[in-house]
Design an enzyme around this catalytic site. Structure first.
Site, PDB file in Angstrom:
ATOM      1  N   LYS A 182       0.789  -1.244   0.000  1.00  0.00           N
ATOM      2  CA  LYS A 182       0.000   0.000   0.000  1.00  0.00           C
ATOM      3  C   LYS A 182       0.817   1.288   0.000  1.00  0.00           C
ATOM      4  O   LYS A 182       0.464   2.255   0.672  1.00  0.00           O
ATOM      5  CB  LYS A 182      -0.935   0.018   1.221  1.00  0.00           C
ATOM      6  CG  LYS A 182      -1.960  -1.063   1.234  1.00  0.00           C
ATOM      7  CD  LYS A 182      -2.793  -1.041   2.479  1.00  0.00           C
ATOM      8  CE  LYS A 182      -2.045  -1.576   3.668  1.00  0.00           C
ATOM      9  NZ  LYS A 182      -2.935  -1.974   4.766  1.00  0.00           N
ATOM     10  N   ASP A 195      -5.761  -5.674  10.469  1.00  0.00           N
ATOM     11  CA  ASP A 195      -7.091  -5.048  10.462  1.00  0.00           C
ATOM     12  C   ASP A 195      -8.217  -6.028  10.135  1.00  0.00           C
ATOM     13  O   ASP A 195      -9.357  -5.859  10.581  1.00  0.00           O
ATOM     14  CB  ASP A 195      -7.142  -3.827   9.517  1.00  0.00           C
ATOM     15  CG  ASP A 195      -6.619  -4.127   8.117  1.00  0.00           C
ATOM     16  OD1 ASP A 195      -6.152  -5.249   7.866  1.00  0.00           O
ATOM     17  OD2 ASP A 195      -6.658  -3.216   7.264  1.00  0.00           O
TER      18      ASP A 195
HETATM   19  C1  BGC Z   1      -2.050  -5.842   3.710  1.00  0.00           C
HETATM   20  C2  BGC Z   1      -2.960  -6.560   4.669  1.00  0.00           C
HETATM   21  C3  BGC Z   1      -4.112  -5.682   5.084  1.00  0.00           C
HETATM   22  C4  BGC Z   1      -4.806  -5.102   3.870  1.00  0.00           C
HETATM   23  C5  BGC Z   1      -5.971  -4.187   4.231  1.00  0.00           C
HETATM   24  C6  BGC Z   1      -2.850  -5.222   2.573  1.00  0.00           C
HETATM   25  O1  BGC Z   1      -2.020  -4.443   1.787  1.00  0.00           O
HETATM   26  O2  BGC Z   1      -1.106  -6.714   3.168  1.00  0.00           O
HETATM   27  O3  BGC Z   1      -2.245  -7.001   5.798  1.00  0.00           O
HETATM   28  O4  BGC Z   1      -5.015  -6.436   5.862  1.00  0.00           O
HETATM   29  O5  BGC Z   1      -3.893  -4.399   3.079  1.00  0.00           O
HETATM   30  O6  BGC Z   1      -5.559  -3.101   4.983  1.00  0.00           O
END
Ligand code: BGC
Length: 454
Positions: free
Chosen positions: A155, A191
């Site tokens: 992200k 989360d």
């Molecule tokens: C992460 C996860 C997370 C999800 C939603 C992803 O990029 O790898 O761990 O739960 O985003 O936030």
């Protein structure tokens, strides 16, 4: 009526029944691979055991602190669990400046500790010694409730010095460096786990937690016998454990190549984590708006959209020169529009692109482009959700869901249900429930059940 040009433009986003079934089978096989010790290393969905083995009863009480890192903002929360399935959440949001998202990990953790210290001081809690749950929403190998080693950033985060390290220790050290707060980190969670816990707090049938926000991921309750990676000592007394699937990485083994479009390839190539998180890049808020921008550029070249608009050349230039100008929230706004007013669509066209005279036909087509992109995302999420619902042992399964895309898109829920009705086994029933602050309430609940267990 939409003409054939725009339909052709979007054809590659429309998944056929065969493609849906095929993605479903591949996804289901991948989860099974992730759960087995012998195949986990080749699996894209790592299925990390979370060490959360108790679901809440609703009776939990007490005050907890929570930290929430992993979406667009960072938050510090004070959660009061009140029993009777009730909780009060107070929080403060802090921006995470772009340079901290890609700068040294130490700086990020110092920032987190600083925000925490300010929050504690503001709420006059310096001597309260409250237990803290840290919602850290990135893929982590958990070695227990309090130890979580980051396996990769996602992200848009990329802070050197954190992957391979225990984020609980990094937080603890940052707090120590300040020396002005005393906090016990009692749990680190994803989360999705927070979402599942916060929904289970209200509804005892919740077994799956899904986030469709900046990122996309899911967790579910699995029988301990199925989870090879969980040590035997955790299998003796308790029969279940929440598994964090990390489904965002699905597709990295080529499983989605037969449905990925040229736009998905472009998004991946120019991302800061190429070849990673391919399922996430087709489903989550960080990428959906950008997919629409890329499609519109192609659509203008092919004269499939805004064909007769006198300012189409300028429009094309603005689109080409401004990455991320079209955001995922714009998709939600456009899809909320009604015919023939298209009030949001017209406002967005004007604000972003200076297009004053969008015709009804222009608006219809733009809405169609958005629909195809978001519907494909929802269909993929539904495929994963159905796989997990079918995998659980329970006949009646509630899926807890959260995230900005799911929450604010007018039809995401409807799209998901449509596909789930086709894929969930006939002997099962399912429902979807919107989570209320999973990252805060869920963190407190994990901390609470952890202390109950002790
Ligand atoms: C992460 C996860 C997370 C999800 C939603 C992803 O990029 O790898 O761990 O739960 O985003 O936030």
């Amino acid at each position: 009526m939409l003409d054939t040009e725009v339909r052709e433009l979007m054809q590659s986003f429309v998944l056929s029944d065969y493609q849906v079934q095929e993605v479903y089978s591949r996804f289901y096989a991948e989860i099974s691979k992730g759960l087995k010790r012998s195949t986990n290393s080749q699996a894209t969905t790592k299925c990390f055991p979370t060490y959360v083995q108790d679901l809440p009863t609703g009776d939990e009480i007490g005050k907890y602190l929570a930290l929430d890192l992993g979406g667009t903002n960072f938050r510090v929360l004070l959660v009061s669990l009140k029993g009777h399935h009730d909780a009060l959440v107070e929080f403060q949001t802090y921006a995470v400046p772009k340079d901290l998202m890609v700068g040294p990990g130490v700086d990020l953790f110092d920032h987190i500790a600083e925000c925490l210290a300010k929050f504690v001081a503001k709420h006059d809690m310096k001597n309260a010694y409250l237990p803290l749950g840290f919602t850290f929403s990135f893929p982590c190998v958990q070695k227990g409730l309090k130890e979580a080693v980051l396996s990769r950033w996602t992200k848009g985060f990329k802070c050197p010095g954190v992957a391979g390290e225990d984020v609980g220790r990094l937080l603890h050290e940052a707090i120590q460096r300040r020396g002005d707060v005393e906090i016990a980190v009692v749990a680190i969670l994803n989360d999705t786990t927070g979402t599942l816990m916060s929904c289970a707090h209200r509804n005892a049938d919740c077994r799956v937690g899904i986030i469709v926000g900046t990122g996309c991921n899911a967790c579910y309750v699995e029988h301990v016998d199925q989870v090879d990676l969980l040590d035997h000592e955790f299998k003796r007394e308790k029969k279940q454990v929440i598994v964090n699937c990390e489904w965002g990485a699905f597709g990295e083994g080529g499983q989605l190549d037969f449905v990925r479009t040229e736009y998905d390839v472009t998004i991946d190539n120019k991302s800061i984590n190429p070849a990673q998180q391919l399922f996430e890049k087709m489903t989550s808020g960080m990428y959906l708006g950008e997919l629409v921008r890329l499609v519109l550029i192609r659509g203008l070249q092919k004269k499939a959209v805004f064909k007769l608009n006198p300012r189409r050349e300028e429009f094309a230039t603005i689109l080409e020169e401004n990455e991320n100008i079209f955001e995922t929230r714009h998709i939600s706004e456009i899809e909320s529009d009604t015919f023939p007013e298209f009030a949001n669509t017209r406002r967005i066209c004007k604000q972003l692109f200076g297009l004053e005279k969008a015709t009804v036909e222009d608006c219809q087509k733009l809405k169609y482009v958005c629909e195809c992109v978001s519907k494909r995302a929802a269909t993929l999420v539904a495929i994963g959700a159905s796989g997990l619902v079918n995998k659980t042992f329970d006949r009646k399964v509630v899926v807890g869901m959260d995230g900005s895309v799911y929450r604010y898109h007018p039809k995401f829920d409807e799209y998901i249900r449509e596909t789930m009705h086709k894929l969930v086994k006939p002997d099962k029933t399912f429902d979807i429930m919107l989570s209320e602050d999973g990252s805060g309430r869920g963190a407190a609940l994990v901390a609470a059940v952890a202390s109950k267990t002790k």
